[in-house]
Write a protein that holds these residues in place. Structure first.
Motif, PDB file in Angstrom:
ATOM      1  N   UNK A 181      -5.953  27.407   5.849  1.00  0.00           N
ATOM      2  CA  UNK A 181      -4.910  27.599   6.859  1.00  0.00           C
ATOM      3  C   UNK A 181      -4.322  28.999   6.738  1.00  0.00           C
ATOM      4  N   UNK A 182      -4.323  29.746   7.850  1.00  0.00           N
ATOM      5  CA  UNK A 182      -3.773  31.090   7.858  1.00  0.00           C
ATOM      6  C   UNK A 182      -2.268  31.093   7.998  1.00  0.00           C
ATOM      7  N   UNK A 227      -9.374  34.841  11.793  1.00  0.00           N
ATOM      8  CA  UNK A 227      -9.010  36.082  12.484  1.00  0.00           C
ATOM      9  C   UNK A 227      -8.004  35.795  13.577  1.00  0.00           C
ATOM     10  N   UNK A 228      -7.259  36.829  13.945  1.00  0.00           N
ATOM     11  CA  UNK A 228      -6.309  36.736  15.047  1.00  0.00           C
ATOM     12  C   UNK A 228      -6.530  37.948  15.948  1.00  0.00           C
ATOM     13  N   UNK A 257      -9.107  27.264   9.802  1.00  0.00           N
ATOM     14  CA  UNK A 257      -8.176  27.659  10.854  1.00  0.00           C
ATOM     15  C   UNK A 257      -7.943  29.171  10.796  1.00  0.00           C
ATOM     16  N   UNK A 258      -7.422  29.749  11.880  1.00  0.00           N
ATOM     17  CA  UNK A 258      -7.376  31.211  11.978  1.00  0.00           C
ATOM     18  C   UNK A 258      -6.329  31.876  11.096  1.00  0.00           C
ATOM     19  N   UNK A 259      -6.468  33.165  10.976  1.00  0.00           N
ATOM     20  CA  UNK A 259      -5.396  34.044  10.522  1.00  0.00           C
ATOM     21  C   UNK A 259      -4.200  33.826  11.454  1.00  0.00           C
ATOM     22  N   UNK A 260      -3.003  33.757  10.870  1.00  0.00           N
ATOM     23  CA  UNK A 260      -1.780  33.561  11.662  1.00  0.00           C
ATOM     24  C   UNK A 260      -1.776  32.259  12.447  1.00  0.00           C
ATOM     25  N   UNK A 261      -2.542  31.254  12.009  1.00  0.00           N
ATOM     26  CA  UNK A 261      -2.362  29.929  12.616  1.00  0.00           C
ATOM     27  C   UNK A 261      -0.905  29.519  12.463  1.00  0.00           C
ATOM     28  N   UNK A 301      -2.235  35.586   4.433  1.00  0.00           N
ATOM     29  CA  UNK A 301      -2.988  34.699   3.540  1.00  0.00           C
ATOM     30  C   UNK A 301      -3.801  33.666   4.307  1.00  0.00           C
ATOM     31  N   UNK A 302      -4.866  33.218   3.661  1.00  0.00           N
ATOM     32  CA  UNK A 302      -5.539  31.974   4.008  1.00  0.00           C
ATOM     33  C   UNK A 302      -5.382  31.048   2.802  1.00  0.00           C
TER      34      UNK A 302
END
Length: 511
Positions: free
Chosen positions: A294-295, A400-401, A262-266, A309-310
């Motif tokens: 998970x971001x 990424x975001x 899942x993305x950064x900043x999910x 973080x991830x």
């Protein structure tokens, strides 16, 4: 060559490099860019070369970084101007080393030196727009497997220098110079062709096959600086896609994944501190029955700082190992010299907490596969992916975001860099973006899947998890350091030769 023509050549050099990069992708203009800048500064004074370099740098950086205007036109233009400055000393160096025999080699090394400095100084560097990053799937790409982005840049600039040398020789010597010109053109073509041979020769072995899913949940208010304001909505969008994936698995439409990226900043909500948000992620992990990458953000107790973080989120044990983003975007994720800059640009205060960088490789174990993790801006720098792969990473993951930058070309630029990294380390890559472009990239740099922008998406891929290291991963920064030292040696030789010639001229005049 008149001043106007030199200026035109310098601007054309910058524009050619711009068009070689994504989202235009006219990669063959990369060598022409290097050739035109060398032509602009050839046989000119060093001081004039500096101004020509500034022109070329501005012609590249101002349009390349237009996506930064989400933070304001002033921020965009200041950053572009700062990066254009690097082209002034580079152009001065080109003007000097072009006075030496064999100058196509020395000019190519000077390009590497400029990019090496720009990727490190100031504020940790800004590596965007390298010559190498226009070559994600071209004859030059294979050099990445030998010497990372530095060797790709060197090969592109060398090809351009050889083409210019051939053109100058043909124009000067006419028929008598045609054999030499033809040899130089052949050399340029050979440089490009040799790049095709390296990836198959250096490819790591397949350890196993992993079923990997990327999730793109989408965000509200795409393209607005305040997109992270609706935090719970963003989190729910992403866990909902995991639940829909679980429905597909249950119905037999897709295989159960080994891991989900899942993305950064999910979640821009601190999952360590907010039990309700953490429960949403727990439910999603249990539903799919596979670990999630998970971001999230991890805030300091007073909220003034955060880590990006991830986190490995296990269906049974919850949050475990994590990777913290190492390269942060100045004025985007933190405000350097905050008290000073916010005095002049008040909207920078919207970035209420400063991100702090991590310092550990991102080799994370999920479902029997070790994932080499690099978050968003990290991918533009050689170090994070290299260290994560060297620490055991078998598949590259790039959460990424880019929601602030949808439909600006920035996402395509970042994907091109990821494609080069895949070749560099001989590993497939998975990009998971909040709102696009998410993608699956094969180990030879090809895009096997890409999502639309500003729409939810999920994609299942069977990917080879690799073992073994390419020469580029093993050698690390050594090729870049060697080529930078080559440039410094050539510059020193050019300066020494110039002083010797001037001393000889003065002695002759005195006699």
């Amino acid at each position: 060559m008149g001043a106007l023509w030199r200026a035109a050549a310098a601007v054309a050099a910058g524009l050619c490099q711009l068009l070689a990069l994504e989202p235009y992708g006219l990669w063959w203009l990369g060598p022409l860019s290097a050739a035109l800048l060398a032509l602009a500064v050839r046989k000119t004074r060093v001081r004039r070369a500096a101004w020509l370099g500034l022109l070329s740098g501005a012609a590249l950086m101002v349009p390349l970084l237009h996506w930064q205007d989400v933070f304001g036109v002033d921020v965009w233009l200041v950053i572009a101007a700062a990066l254009a400055v690097y082209y002034a000393p580079m152009a001065m160096g080109l003007a000097l080393v072009m006075r030496l025999p064999g100058w196509p080699v020395w000019t190519a090394a000077v390009w590497v030196l400029q990019e090496a400095v720009r990727a490190r100084f100031p504020l940790g560097g800004f590596a965007w727009g390298k010559l190498a990053y226009a070559q994600p799937d071209t004859p030059f790409t294979g050099y990445a497997a030998l010497g990372s982005s530095a060797l790709v840049t060197f090969a592109v600039a060398l090809a351009g220098g050889l083409l210019l040398w051939a053109a100058l020789r043909a124009a000067r010597a006419r028929r008598a110079g045609l054999p030499g010109a033809a040899a130089a053109v052949g050399g340029a073509l050979a440089v490009a062709a040799a790049g095709l041979a390296w990836p198959p020769l250096t490819a790591p072995a397949v350890d196993h096959t992993a079923t990997v899913v990327l999730i793109q949940g989408d965000v509200p208010a795409v393209g607005q600086m305040s997109v992270l304001g609706e935090r719970m909505r963003v989190l729910r969008n992403h866990v909902e896609q995991v639940h829909l994936l679980a429905d597909d698995v249950e119905a037999g439409r897709v295989p159960r994944p080994d891991l989900v990226v899942l993305p950064e900043n999910a979640s821009d909500i601190d999952l360590y501190a907010d039990p309700a948000a953490a429960e949403l992620v727990d439910d999603a992990a249990r539903d799919i029955g596979a670990p999630l990458l998970f971001g999230t953000a991890r805030y300091s107790p007073d909220g003034s700082q955060r880590e990006i973080r991830s986190v490995v989120w296990d269906p049974e044990d919850g949050p475990g190992d994590h990777y913290t983003k190492r390269y942060l975007v100045p004025f985007g994720e933190y405000i350097p010299y905050r008290d000073f800059f916010t005095r002049f640009v008040e909207r920078l205060e919207q970035i209420g907490s400063d991100a702090v960088p991590g310092d550990e490789p991102g080799a994370l174990r999920l479902g029997g596969t070790t994932v080499a993790t690099a978050i968003c801006f990290d991918i533009a720098f050689d170090l994070p992916v290299r260290e994560s792969v060297a620490a055991g990473g078998q598949i590259i993951a790039v959460p990424t975001n880019n929601a602030n930058y949808n439909f600006t070309g920035q996402t395509q630029q970042q994907l091109a860099i990821t494609r080069l990294r895949a070749v560099e380390h001989g590993r497939p890559a998975v990009v998971a973006a909040t709102s696009g472009i998410s993608a699956v990239v094969t180990a030879d740099g090809a895009v096997a899947y890409s999502s639309p922008e500003a729409e939810p998406a999920r994609h299942v891929a069977e990917l080879p998890a690799m073992s073994g290291l390419t020469p580029a991963t093993r050698l690390g920064a050594l090729p870049e350091a060697a080529l930078s030292l080559l440039a410094l040696g050539a510059l020193a030789a050019a300066v020494w030769r110039g002083r010797r010639e001037r001393a000889g001229a003065r002695a002759g005049a005195g006699g």
